[in-house]
Design a protein around this motif. Structure first.
Motif, PDB file in Angstrom:
ATOM      1  N   PHE A   1      79.589  81.733  54.074  1.00 38.71           N
ATOM      2  CA  PHE A   1      80.856  81.875  53.375  1.00 38.71           C
ATOM      3  C   PHE A   1      80.735  81.416  51.924  1.00 38.71           C
ATOM      4  O   PHE A   1      79.990  80.489  51.616  1.00 38.71           O
ATOM      5  N   VAL A   2      81.501  82.072  51.068  1.00 37.59           N
ATOM      6  CA  VAL A   2      81.510  81.770  49.634  1.00 37.59           C
ATOM      7  C   VAL A   2      82.949  81.638  49.172  1.00 37.59           C
ATOM      8  O   VAL A   2      83.862  82.280  49.715  1.00 37.59           O
TER       9      VAL A   2
ATOM     10  N   ASP B   1      83.130  87.399  36.809  1.00 33.98           N
ATOM     11  CA  ASP B   1      82.240  88.294  37.552  1.00 33.98           C
ATOM     12  C   ASP B   1      82.632  88.415  39.024  1.00 33.98           C
ATOM     13  O   ASP B   1      81.780  88.711  39.875  1.00 33.98           O
ATOM     14  N   ALA B   2      83.898  88.202  39.334  1.00 36.72           N
ATOM     15  CA  ALA B   2      84.326  88.171  40.729  1.00 36.72           C
ATOM     16  C   ALA B   2      84.041  89.485  41.450  1.00 36.72           C
ATOM     17  O   ALA B   2      83.573  89.492  42.594  1.00 36.72           O
ATOM     18  N   ALA B   3      84.332  90.613  40.814  1.00 36.19           N
ATOM     19  CA  ALA B   3      84.135  91.906  41.479  1.00 36.19           C
ATOM     20  C   ALA B   3      82.663  92.129  41.811  1.00 36.19           C
ATOM     21  O   ALA B   3      82.320  92.560  42.922  1.00 36.19           O
ATOM     22  N   GLU B   4      81.789  91.821  40.872  1.00 33.05           N
ATOM     23  CA  GLU B   4      80.358  91.979  41.111  1.00 33.05           C
ATOM     24  C   GLU B   4      79.880  91.031  42.207  1.00 33.05           C
ATOM     25  O   GLU B   4      79.059  91.394  43.059  1.00 33.05           O
ATOM     26  N   ALA B   5      80.413  89.799  42.173  1.00 34.21           N
ATOM     27  CA  ALA B   5      80.020  88.807  43.176  1.00 34.21           C
ATOM     28  C   ALA B   5      80.465  89.228  44.573  1.00 34.21           C
ATOM     29  O   ALA B   5      79.705  89.123  45.539  1.00 34.21           O
ATOM     30  N   ILE B   6      81.687  89.720  44.698  1.00 28.92           N
ATOM     31  CA  ILE B   6      82.198  90.154  46.003  1.00 28.92           C
ATOM     32  C   ILE B   6      81.333  91.282  46.562  1.00 28.92           C
ATOM     33  O   ILE B   6      80.964  91.282  47.737  1.00 28.92           O
ATOM     34  N   LYS B   7      80.973  92.235  45.701  1.00 31.87           N
ATOM     35  CA  LYS B   7      80.137  93.351  46.160  1.00 31.87           C
ATOM     36  C   LYS B   7      78.773  92.859  46.613  1.00 31.87           C
ATOM     37  O   LYS B   7      78.242  93.287  47.651  1.00 31.87           O
TER      38      LYS B   7
ATOM     39  N   SER C   1      77.387  92.808  50.601  1.00 30.76           N
ATOM     40  CA  SER C   1      76.166  93.506  51.034  1.00 30.76           C
ATOM     41  C   SER C   1      75.229  92.579  51.796  1.00 30.76           C
ATOM     42  O   SER C   1      74.391  93.048  52.579  1.00 30.76           O
ATOM     43  N   GLN C   2      75.377  91.273  51.591  1.00 29.12           N
ATOM     44  CA  GLN C   2      74.553  90.281  52.279  1.00 29.12           C
ATOM     45  C   GLN C   2      75.186  89.795  53.581  1.00 29.12           C
ATOM     46  O   GLN C   2      74.629  88.932  54.259  1.00 29.12           O
ATOM     47  N   GLY C   3      76.371  90.331  53.912  1.00 33.61           N
ATOM     48  CA  GLY C   3      77.064  89.923  55.128  1.00 33.61           C
ATOM     49  C   GLY C   3      77.776  88.597  55.004  1.00 33.61           C
ATOM     50  O   GLY C   3      78.079  87.946  56.016  1.00 33.61           O
ATOM     51  N   VAL C   4      78.061  88.180  53.777  1.00 34.95           N
ATOM     52  CA  VAL C   4      78.705  86.889  53.507  1.00 34.95           C
ATOM     53  C   VAL C   4      80.190  87.100  53.256  1.00 34.95           C
ATOM     54  O   VAL C   4      80.584  87.960  52.455  1.00 34.95           O
ATOM     55  N   THR C   5      81.024  86.321  53.934  1.00 37.07           N
ATOM     56  CA  THR C   5      82.471  86.397  53.743  1.00 37.07           C
ATOM     57  C   THR C   5      82.878  85.646  52.480  1.00 37.07           C
ATOM     58  O   THR C   5      82.448  84.514  52.259  1.00 37.07           O
ATOM     59  N   VAL C   6      83.716  86.267  51.671  1.00 29.96           N
ATOM     60  CA  VAL C   6      84.196  85.648  50.440  1.00 29.96           C
ATOM     61  C   VAL C   6      85.669  85.301  50.590  1.00 29.96           C
ATOM     62  O   VAL C   6      86.486  86.138  50.972  1.00 29.96           O
ATOM     63  N   LYS C   7      85.979  84.043  50.302  1.00 27.44           N
ATOM     64  CA  LYS C   7      87.375  83.596  50.244  1.00 27.44           C
ATOM     65  C   LYS C   7      87.747  83.478  48.771  1.00 27.44           C
ATOM     66  O   LYS C   7      87.118  82.731  48.009  1.00 27.44           O
TER      67      LYS C   7
ATOM     68  N   GLU D   1      88.033  96.672  47.955  1.00 22.79           N
ATOM     69  CA  GLU D   1      88.069  98.114  48.232  1.00 22.79           C
ATOM     70  C   GLU D   1      86.772  98.788  47.755  1.00 22.79           C
ATOM     71  O   GLU D   1      86.199  99.638  48.461  1.00 22.79           O
ATOM     72  N   LYS D   2      86.282  98.382  46.589  1.00 24.60           N
ATOM     73  CA  LYS D   2      85.026  98.954  46.078  1.00 24.60           C
ATOM     74  C   LYS D   2      83.843  98.524  46.944  1.00 24.60           C
ATOM     75  O   LYS D   2      82.936  99.320  47.225  1.00 24.60           O
ATOM     76  N   ALA D   3      83.860  97.261  47.362  1.00 25.40           N
ATOM     77  CA  ALA D   3      82.782  96.779  48.236  1.00 25.40           C
ATOM     78  C   ALA D   3      82.794  97.517  49.565  1.00 25.40           C
ATOM     79  O   ALA D   3      81.743  97.865  50.118  1.00 25.40           O
ATOM     80  N   ARG D   4      84.002  97.796  50.073  1.00 26.52           N
ATOM     81  CA  ARG D   4      84.113  98.471  51.360  1.00 26.52           C
ATOM     82  C   ARG D   4      83.650  99.921  51.265  1.00 26.52           C
ATOM     83  O   ARG D   4      83.094 100.473  52.222  1.00 26.52           O
ATOM     84  N   ALA D   5      83.858 100.544  50.097  1.00 30.05           N
ATOM     85  CA  ALA D   5      83.388 101.922  49.914  1.00 30.05           C
ATOM     86  C   ALA D   5      81.868 101.973  49.960  1.00 30.05           C
ATOM     87  O   ALA D   5      81.273 102.924  50.488  1.00 30.05           O
ATOM     88  N   ALA D   6      81.226 100.929  49.415  1.00 32.66           N
ATOM     89  CA  ALA D   6      79.756 100.886  49.405  1.00 32.66           C
ATOM     90  C   ALA D   6      79.188 100.396  50.728  1.00 32.66           C
ATOM     91  O   ALA D   6      78.060 100.744  51.093  1.00 32.66           O
ATOM     92  N   ASN D   7      79.978  99.612  51.461  1.00 35.73           N
ATOM     93  CA  ASN D   7      79.503  98.994  52.707  1.00 35.73           C
ATOM     94  C   ASN D   7      80.650  98.984  53.719  1.00 35.73           C
ATOM     95  O   ASN D   7      81.313  97.972  53.906  1.00 35.73           O
ATOM     96  N   PRO D   8      80.889 100.122  54.372  1.00 38.73           N
ATOM     97  CA  PRO D   8      82.072 100.259  55.241  1.00 38.73           C
ATOM     98  C   PRO D   8      82.167  99.228  56.354  1.00 38.73           C
ATOM     99  O   PRO D   8      83.264  98.884  56.792  1.00 38.73           O
ATOM    100  N   ASN D   9      81.062  98.713  56.823  1.00 37.70           N
ATOM    101  CA  ASN D   9      81.072  97.777  57.947  1.00 37.70           C
ATOM    102  C   ASN D   9      80.810  96.337  57.512  1.00 37.70           C
ATOM    103  O   ASN D   9      80.315  95.524  58.293  1.00 37.70           O
ATOM    104  N   GLY D  10      81.148  96.023  56.300  1.00 26.27           N
ATOM    105  CA  GLY D  10      80.925  94.676  55.785  1.00 26.27           C
ATOM    106  C   GLY D  10      81.856  93.649  56.401  1.00 26.27           C
ATOM    107  O   GLY D  10      82.751  93.984  57.185  1.00 26.27           O
ATOM    108  N   PRO D  11      81.672  92.394  56.065  1.00 24.01           N
ATOM    109  CA  PRO D  11      82.448  91.309  56.676  1.00 24.01           C
ATOM    110  C   PRO D  11      83.908  91.320  56.249  1.00 24.01           C
ATOM    111  O   PRO D  11      84.277  91.893  55.227  1.00 24.01           O
ATOM    112  N   ARG D  12      84.727  90.646  57.052  1.00 22.93           N
ATOM    113  CA  ARG D  12      86.142  90.494  56.731  1.00 22.93           C
ATOM    114  C   ARG D  12      86.282  89.406  55.665  1.00 22.93           C
ATOM    115  O   ARG D  12      85.930  88.253  55.889  1.00 22.93           O
TER     116      ARG D  12
END
Length: 538
Positions: free
Chosen positions: A303-304, A337-343, A347-353, A370-381
């Protein structure tokens, strides 16, 4: 021949009978009791007769629950264990009523009450100051300097988002008292001549928080034990640590290796800003990448944490609002850099709060997810922390993007202070539930004196009941237990009373399923079958 005896065999289990057990398991919502194995797991859940027959057959120790209400242990979705522990033991608690005339003396008196002196190598950390106690609401370092001319003093305010320093602390931290330059997301309070008053908002405090000496690892372990004991008293058996740093991870790892950790902890390591972790990004970011080295039986490090904006509290008002064009105010961002960090973390399977208190910050976070989910549909919640500033257009997006709405700090859900915030702080359970959003609840302990969630949530029972398919009490119990476990991917192990799960449960004097939270007392807390809090002996 030596007779082999073991405490791990089935006859060493413990049977619990005569309870009103609310399991949070839809397949078996209520039971009279259960059996807990020697390794701290539920092996049977059901009626008294069956349990007593098994207990008699195996010769089990039997505990009479005396018709008390029993439920799974609480999951607090937002805690600051280290900072709370330091305040309980090593730092100075001056309350919120100090004034310009009394603050220095109250700090001196508080230092005499501290259990551990010099934990921060002669720096003094105190909390909480309140601006109305000072002329024109402006704290000035001169009020601290007279009694502390040579000792650095830092007083926390603004729910941890502002810091009030004396002159010596400013100098030690490397501030230019006369010509300190502004920083992104920071707020320097200045005198008429432009010099620093000593009050620093948000990232303006970064230098001070990094410069402040760190307590020893042994001290961190001591204060964590104190904090966890206080949390156990409040019925908490698992939590999300919302500001994890290097010291915390080392301390939790050692405690768990030593068998001394009586709580499941999901550690949200700070990506930014640095001031909330009291640590530089130069060590925080590498820590995130090697966090798996600190995973253990009771510590999950996947988690991050990102603080995207500040707080809608006077005199800060550092929350990121929407401008007239419905665009987020970039000046209020604490991390760029939050958007880049979230993406990347997604991709590493790490949940971001992500801490969001303004409409703009919430929108930006959901856009990034939403952008992260488009690149990785099955990523973490992922999670939006606090959720006190959510635009009407965003509620449906939480569900669509599989985002947890973490509601905190609970103390402010319904409160005179927030009621007069002119709409800046609104924890709208009804709108969340109408949009079928997945909810968890956190105390944000560190910003409040007591981690107990019962009083605060008692004030939202009706609104939750009106927005939920369940009764308010039932829905809140689920948010406080199973939802918390699901948010951190631990629901196969904890969160409900089911066969095979860890025996983390609490006994109370009131039936919380009926919404009877107000004044409820935790009589006992069990962690993996071991009683870690007993109101009759503690």
């Amino acid at each position: 021949m030596t007779l082999s005896i073991s405490s791990a065999t089935p006859e060493n289990s413990v049977a619990y009978i005569n309870g009103r057990v609310y399991t949070i398991n839809n397949a078996q919502p209520w039971a009279s009791g259960f059996i807990v194995s020697p390794d701290g797991r539920f092996t049977y859940i059901g009626g008294n007769d069956d349990i007593q027959n098994t207990a008699k057959e195996l010769g089990l120790v039997t505990v009479d629950l005396k018709q008390r209400f029993v439920m799974p242990g609480i999951h607090d979705a937002h805690m600051h264990l280290l900072y709370s522990g330091m305040m309980l033991t090593s730092d100075v608690d001056i309350g919120m009523e100090s004034t310009s005339e009394t603050i220095a003396e109250e700090i001196q008196n508080g230092m005499c009450r501290c259990e551990y002196i010099n934990a921060r190598q002669d720096w003094v950390m105190a909390a909480m100051y309140s601006n109305p106690g000072f002329p024109n609401g402006v704290p000035d370092r001169k009020y601290l300097d007279e009694k502390f001319p040579d000792q650095p003093v830092v007083v926390v305010g603004g729910a941890g988002h502002s810091h009030f320093l004396n002159t010596e602390a400013l100098k030690k931290a490397g501030y230019d008292l006369e010509n300190e330059e502004d920083v992104q997301g920071g707020k320097f309070f200045r005198r008429e001549d432009g010099s620093l008053t000593g009050e620093l908002g948000e990232t303006a405090a970064t230098k001070a928080m990094i410069a402040m000496p760190k307590p020893s690892l042994a001290q961190v372990k001591r204060v964590l034990k104190t904090a966890i004991h206080a949390a156990n008293k409040a019925g908490v058996t698992s939590c999300q640590e919302a500001s994890a740093n290097t010291l915390l991870l080392h301390a939790l790892h050692e405690l768990d290796q030593e068998g001394g950790l009586r709580m499941n902890v999901a550690t949200h390591i700070v990506h930014g800003p640095e001031f909330i972790a009291h640590e530089s990004k130069d060590t925080l970011h590498p820590l995130i990448q090697k966090a798996h080295e600190f995973r253990s039986q009771h510590v999950d490090t996947r988690f991050v944490k990102i603080l995207l904006d500040g707080v809608p509290l006077p005199p800060l008002f550092t929350h990121c609002e929407l401008d007239s064009d419905q665009k987020p105010n970039q000046d209020k961002l604490l991390v760029l850099d939050a958007a880049e960090a979230i993406k990347k973390y997604d991709s590493q399977g790490v949940t971001v709060k992500v801490h969001c208190t303004g409409h703009g910050a919430t929108r930006m976070t959901l856009d990034a997810i939403e952008k992260a989910r488009a690149a990785n549909p099955n990523g973490p919640r992922h999670e939006v922390a606090h959720c006190s500033g959510v635009h009407d257009d965003e509620y449906a997006r939480f569900r669509q993007l599989n985002v947890t709405a973490e509601m905190s700090p609970a103390e402010f859900f319904v409160h005179p202070f927030t009621a007069n915030s002119e709409g800046l702080m609104d924890w709208n359970f009804r709108k969340m539930l109408n949009a079928d959003v997945f909810l968890t609840i956190g105390s944000d302990w560190g910003a409040t004196a007591d981690p107990s969630l019962f009083g605060p949530v008692s004030r939202v029972v009706e609104s939750v009941g009106n927005g939920s398919k369940e009764r308010g009490g039932e829905a809140l119990c689920r948010m406080l237990t199973l939802h918390g476990a699901m948010a951190v991917g631990a629901d196969k192990e904890v969160g409900s009373i089911e066969v095979g799960k860890k025996a983390n449960f609490i006994m109370l004097d009131k039936d919380l399923s009926l919404g009877d939270f107000d004044g409820a007392t935790v009589l006992r807390t069990y962690f993996e079958g071991e009683c870690v809090w007993d109101s009759e002996v503690s």
